[in-house]
Design a protein around this motif. Structure first.
Motif, short mmCIF file in Angstrom:
data_model
loop_
_atom_site.label_atom_id
_atom_site.label_comp_id
_atom_site.label_asym_id
_atom_site.label_seq_id
_atom_site.Cartn_x
_atom_site.Cartn_y
_atom_site.Cartn_z
N LEU A 1 1.84 2.13 5.16
CA LEU A 1 0.81 1.09 5.24
C LEU A 1 0.99 0.22 6.48
CD1 LEU A 1 1.28 -0.20 1.56
CD2 LEU A 1 -0.47 1.41 2.30
N ASP A 2 -0.12 -0.36 6.95
CA ASP A 2 -0.02 -1.38 8.00
C ASP A 2 -0.05 -2.75 7.29
OD1 ASP A 2 -2.80 -1.83 7.37
OD2 ASP A 2 -3.04 -2.63 9.39
N PRO A 3 0.09 -3.87 8.03
CA PRO A 3 0.12 -5.18 7.34
C PRO A 3 -1.11 -5.47 6.48
CG PRO A 3 0.94 -5.43 9.57
CD PRO A 3 0.45 -4.02 9.46
N PHE A 4 -2.31 -5.07 6.95
CA PHE A 4 -3.53 -5.34 6.18
C PHE A 4 -3.53 -4.57 4.86
CE2 PHE A 4 -7.89 -4.29 4.89
CZ PHE A 4 -8.43 -5.56 4.76
N THR A 5 -3.24 -3.26 4.90
CA THR A 5 -3.28 -2.46 3.66
C THR A 5 -2.10 -2.79 2.74
OG1 THR A 5 -2.32 -0.62 4.93
CG2 THR A 5 -4.70 -0.55 4.49
N THR A 6 -0.99 -3.28 3.31
CA THR A 6 0.13 -3.73 2.48
C THR A 6 -0.34 -4.89 1.61
OG1 THR A 6 1.75 -3.09 4.17
CG2 THR A 6 2.49 -4.67 2.51
N LYS A 7 -1.00 -5.85 2.27
CA LYS A 7 -1.51 -7.03 1.56
C LYS A 7 -2.58 -6.63 0.54
CE LYS A 7 -2.98 -11.72 2.79
NZ LYS A 7 -3.41 -12.59 3.89
N VAL B 1 7.47 3.13 -0.09
CA VAL B 1 6.38 2.51 0.68
C VAL B 1 6.98 2.04 2.01
CG1 VAL B 1 4.68 0.67 0.78
CG2 VAL B 1 5.15 1.80 -1.39
N GLU B 2 6.39 2.49 3.12
CA GLU B 2 6.94 2.20 4.45
C GLU B 2 5.94 1.46 5.32
OE1 GLU B 2 10.00 2.80 5.55
OE2 GLU B 2 10.68 4.83 5.11
N ASP B 3 6.45 0.77 6.35
CA ASP B 3 5.63 0.06 7.32
C ASP B 3 5.29 1.01 8.48
OD1 ASP B 3 4.67 -1.53 9.42
OD2 ASP B 3 5.91 -3.24 8.87
N LEU B 4 4.01 1.15 8.75
CA LEU B 4 3.53 2.05 9.81
C LEU B 4 4.17 1.75 11.16
CD1 LEU B 4 1.41 4.22 10.77
CD2 LEU B 4 -0.20 2.34 11.04
N TYR B 5 4.42 0.46 11.45
CA TYR B 5 4.87 0.08 12.79
C TYR B 5 6.40 0.05 12.95
CZ TYR B 5 0.01 -1.36 13.26
OH TYR B 5 -1.36 -1.38 13.28
N ARG B 6 7.12 0.25 11.84
CA ARG B 6 8.58 0.22 11.94
C ARG B 6 9.14 1.61 12.26
NH1 ARG B 6 10.21 -3.96 7.53
NH2 ARG B 6 9.76 -5.86 8.69
N ILE B 7 10.32 1.62 12.87
CA ILE B 7 11.00 2.90 13.13
C ILE B 7 11.46 3.44 11.78
CG2 ILE B 7 12.99 4.00 14.22
CD1 ILE B 7 12.77 1.72 16.38
N PRO C 1 -9.08 1.81 10.67
CA PRO C 1 -9.33 2.78 11.75
C PRO C 1 -9.28 2.11 13.12
CG PRO C 1 -11.39 2.15 10.73
CD PRO C 1 -10.33 1.40 10.00
N THR C 2 -8.10 1.64 13.52
CA THR C 2 -7.95 0.96 14.81
C THR C 2 -7.09 1.82 15.74
OG1 THR C 2 -5.96 -0.19 14.08
CG2 THR C 2 -8.06 -1.32 13.71
N ALA C 3 -7.23 1.58 17.03
CA ALA C 3 -6.46 2.35 18.02
C ALA C 3 -4.96 2.19 17.77
CB ALA C 3 -6.83 1.88 19.42
N ASP D 1 -2.64 5.38 16.99
CA ASP D 1 -1.55 5.70 17.94
C ASP D 1 -0.21 5.81 17.22
OD1 ASP D 1 -3.32 5.72 20.02
OD2 ASP D 1 -2.78 3.75 20.83
N ALA D 2 0.04 4.89 16.27
CA ALA D 2 1.30 4.92 15.50
C ALA D 2 1.36 6.18 14.64
CB ALA D 2 1.41 3.68 14.63
N PHE D 3 0.21 6.58 14.07
CA PHE D 3 0.15 7.80 13.27
C PHE D 3 0.45 9.03 14.13
CE2 PHE D 3 -2.57 11.44 12.10
CZ PHE D 3 -1.94 11.81 10.91
N ILE D 4 -0.21 9.10 15.29
CA ILE D 4 -0.02 10.25 16.20
C ILE D 4 1.45 10.37 16.61
CG2 ILE D 4 -0.56 11.14 18.52
CD1 ILE D 4 -3.45 10.06 18.07
#
Length: 591
Positions: A36-42, A61-67, A82-84, A88-91
């Motif tokens: 999840l990203d911060p928005f979907t986590t919330k 449950v993991e944070d999309l932006y963390r290593i 659906p943001t760039a 990019d983090a998904f790719i």
């Protein structure tokens, strides 16, 4: 299912997530990771618990932006806007060396073609599912939603804003996703304002986007309008409600006590630091939040005594050791006692603040806001009402709030008078607290001929109210007028025609070929209110009160975010700040 999701909007959102993400997940017995990203986590936290996810074979449950450590034997579910930045983090998780066996991708909203093509190019062979599930709003309460974007206030009202158009577009998408989640295709109206165009612009955007969204449904038939109406209004429409000291429990707590992200920190009787979440998991909070503080202060001690009495203590006294024994034995009882301890303390904190500062302020505020005193006698000299507040050693914010109510009560003041007021409050270097309201279309400096034009209000003289809580938010009048089909079309133009239930025509039902009564037509209908620029807790309360009194119509209220008086004043002050540098405001996920 989480207790929290037994309520309105949250229940609806969790149901939608279960029908999409969870239903797909059930098709495979393999345990999965949810990213999840911060928005979907919330978003997810608001409508379900970790145990709900565990029962659906989602183990981490993991944070999309963390290593993150690669887990190549597991499948991953990605739930994100659906943001760039998200794409990019998904790719990055699959481009060089895949971190997971496969990806199930769910977007909160429509994914632009360029982002989708990028994903396909680099990760196509790993994507098993890619869906847009249309939940890009935040369900705050049973009948309250936000866009989770406090920054929208600056974007829309700052004269230096560079992303107003983009912010309104995003808001429109979020409103469409709310309507889609509720399966509503409402008629749209907006409050006409000669100075401000934002409500009209947003109404047009939502109307066009809804038309595109509902062009074809699953049966390849156009979806017709449902029994719902969406009203869009700007914050400047009622500047009084978010500034006034409110004496109902929820509004008072968020105004006077330091509640951050719905978290209330306090010291228990033994001196230890405690923390409690004020949300719909706490049924006592749900029961008390809209009640006047006087009722709350009376009710909670009674409840504590009742519970103790039900445990048949021989001497009728509540000792700590007795309570400790009972709490060990009964988890449900323990939860009840914990809730009561929290609210006993919170109500006490509120009452202390009230006694120290607020009580004396409230009479002056109410007289200025209502334009009459407790006996209903018209206030002829507003300055006489204001002066005692200015002479008392209240905080700068309290005085600014009183000065603003004075200016709002007169529909503006002269420049000379305003300068005197600013000197009185000693905010010569912070006059933006007052002057910047003009950016919201609220008259601040006007000529004497325009003073004291009060809009007509509904007569509430027969309503039972507390002396220091006589003001009713203007939006409550609007809700009641809308439900009774009394909104003036000159003030509230139709962006798109409303269905029969809202046009007051006693129209004939096309299916039944018979005239149906107003009440029959209205049953099960929804009125959705959206306030551009933030909503106050008293306005949120109004949605529940009108729903309760009308019964046949559910009122849902939403905004970019929820306001507190202090937060609003700081936002107003910041409107005239110039941006330090030109930059692109990031997506909702970082709002």
């Amino acid at each position: 299912m989480a207790a929290v999701s037994d309520h309105g909007l949250k229940k609806t959102v969790w149901k939608r997530i279960k029908e999409t993400i969870i239903a797909d997940s059930r098709k495979s017995d393999i345990w999965k990771i949810l990213i999840l990203d911060p928005f979907t986590t919330k978003l997810l936290s608001s409508c379900c618990k970790m145990s709900d996810l565990m029962s659906e074979k989602i183990t981490i449950v993991e944070d999309l932006y963390r290593i993150r450590e690669p887990v190549p034997e597991m499948k991953a579910i990605y739930f994100m806007p659906p943001t760039a930045k998200c794409v990019d983090a998904f790719i990055a998780d699959f481009k060089t060396k895949p971190k997971y066996k496969a990806a199930y991708v769910y977007f909160t909203d429509y994914c632009p073609d360029d982002l989708f093509n990028n994903m396909k190019l680099y990760c196509g062979k790993y994507i098993r599912v890619c869906k847009e599930i249309n939940i890009s709003f935040m369900p705050q309460e049973a009948q309250v939603f936000t866009c989770d974007n406090p920054g929208a206030f600056q974007s829309i009202y700052s004269p230096n804003s560079q992303d107003k158009k983009k912010t309104l577009e995003t808001m429109a998408d979020q409103l469409v996703s709310l309507c889609a989640t509720l399966d509503e295709y409402p008629g749209i109206r907006y409050k006409k304002d000669s100075n401000m165009e934002n409500a009209k612009t947003l109404a047009e955007l939502v109307d066009n986007k809804l038309a595109r969204h509902y062009e074809l449904d699953d049966n390849s038939k156009k979806k017709g309008k449902t029994q719902a109406q969406l009203l869009i209004v700007e914050r400047g429409f009622d500047p009084v409600s978010p500034i006034l000291h409110e004496l109902t429990y929820q509004a008072m707590a968020y105004d006077l006590i330091n509640v951050t992200n719905d978290s209330y920190k306090f010291k228990s009787k033994d001196g230890s630091e405690k923390q409690a979440l004020l949300n719909e998991d706490d049924m006592l909070w749900v029961k008390l939040r809209h009640k006047h503080i006087a009722e709350v202060s009376e009710k909670i001690p009674k409840m504590v005594k009742e519970i103790a009495a039900s445990k048949k203590q021989p001497d009728g006294k509540i000792s700590i050791s007795n309570l400790a024994q009972m709490m060990k034995k009964m988890p449900a009882f323990r939860k009840k006692m914990t809730e009561q301890a929290v609210h006993l303390q919170l109500a006490e904190d509120c009452m202390q603040q009230y006694s120290n500062n607020v009580e004396k302020l409230c009479k002056a505020e109410q007289d200025l806001a209502v334009g009459a005193d407790v006996e209903g006698v018209k206030v002829k000299d507003q300055m006489r009402t204001l002066l005692p507040v200015l002479l008392h050693p209240y905080s700068t914010h309290e005085k600014v709030r009183a000065v603003l109510l004075y200016i709002f009560s007169q529909n503006g003041t002269t420049e000379e008078n305003l300068n005197k007021l600013i000197q009185h409050v000693k905010i010569e270097d912070e006059r933006e607290f007052i002057l910047n309201w003009k950016e919201l279309g609220v008259p601040i400096i006007t000529s004497p001929s325009l003073f004291a034009r009060r809009p007509s209000r509904r007569d509430r003289s027969q309503d039972e109210t507390y002396n220091l809580s006589r003001w009713t938010p203007v939006i409550k009048d609007v809700m009641e007028d809308a439900v009774e089909n009394k909104l003036d079309t000159r003030e509230w133009p139709h962006q798109s025609e409303s269905p029969a239930a809202w046009n007051g025509s006693g129209a004939v039902s096309a299916r039944q070929h018979k005239t149906i009564s107003q009440e029959e037509r209205r049953t099960g209908s929804r009125l959705i209110i959206f306030i551009i620029g933030g909503m106050s807790f008293s306005e949120m309360r109004s949605a529940y009160e009108v729903t309760q009194s009308v019964k046949s119509c559910e009122v849902i209220i939403g905004s970019s975010h929820i306001l507190t008086p202090t937060g609003l004043l700081e936002d107003i002050k910041a409107l005239s700040k110039r941006p330090v540098e030109t930059f692109t405001v990031d997506e909702r996920s970082n709002a």
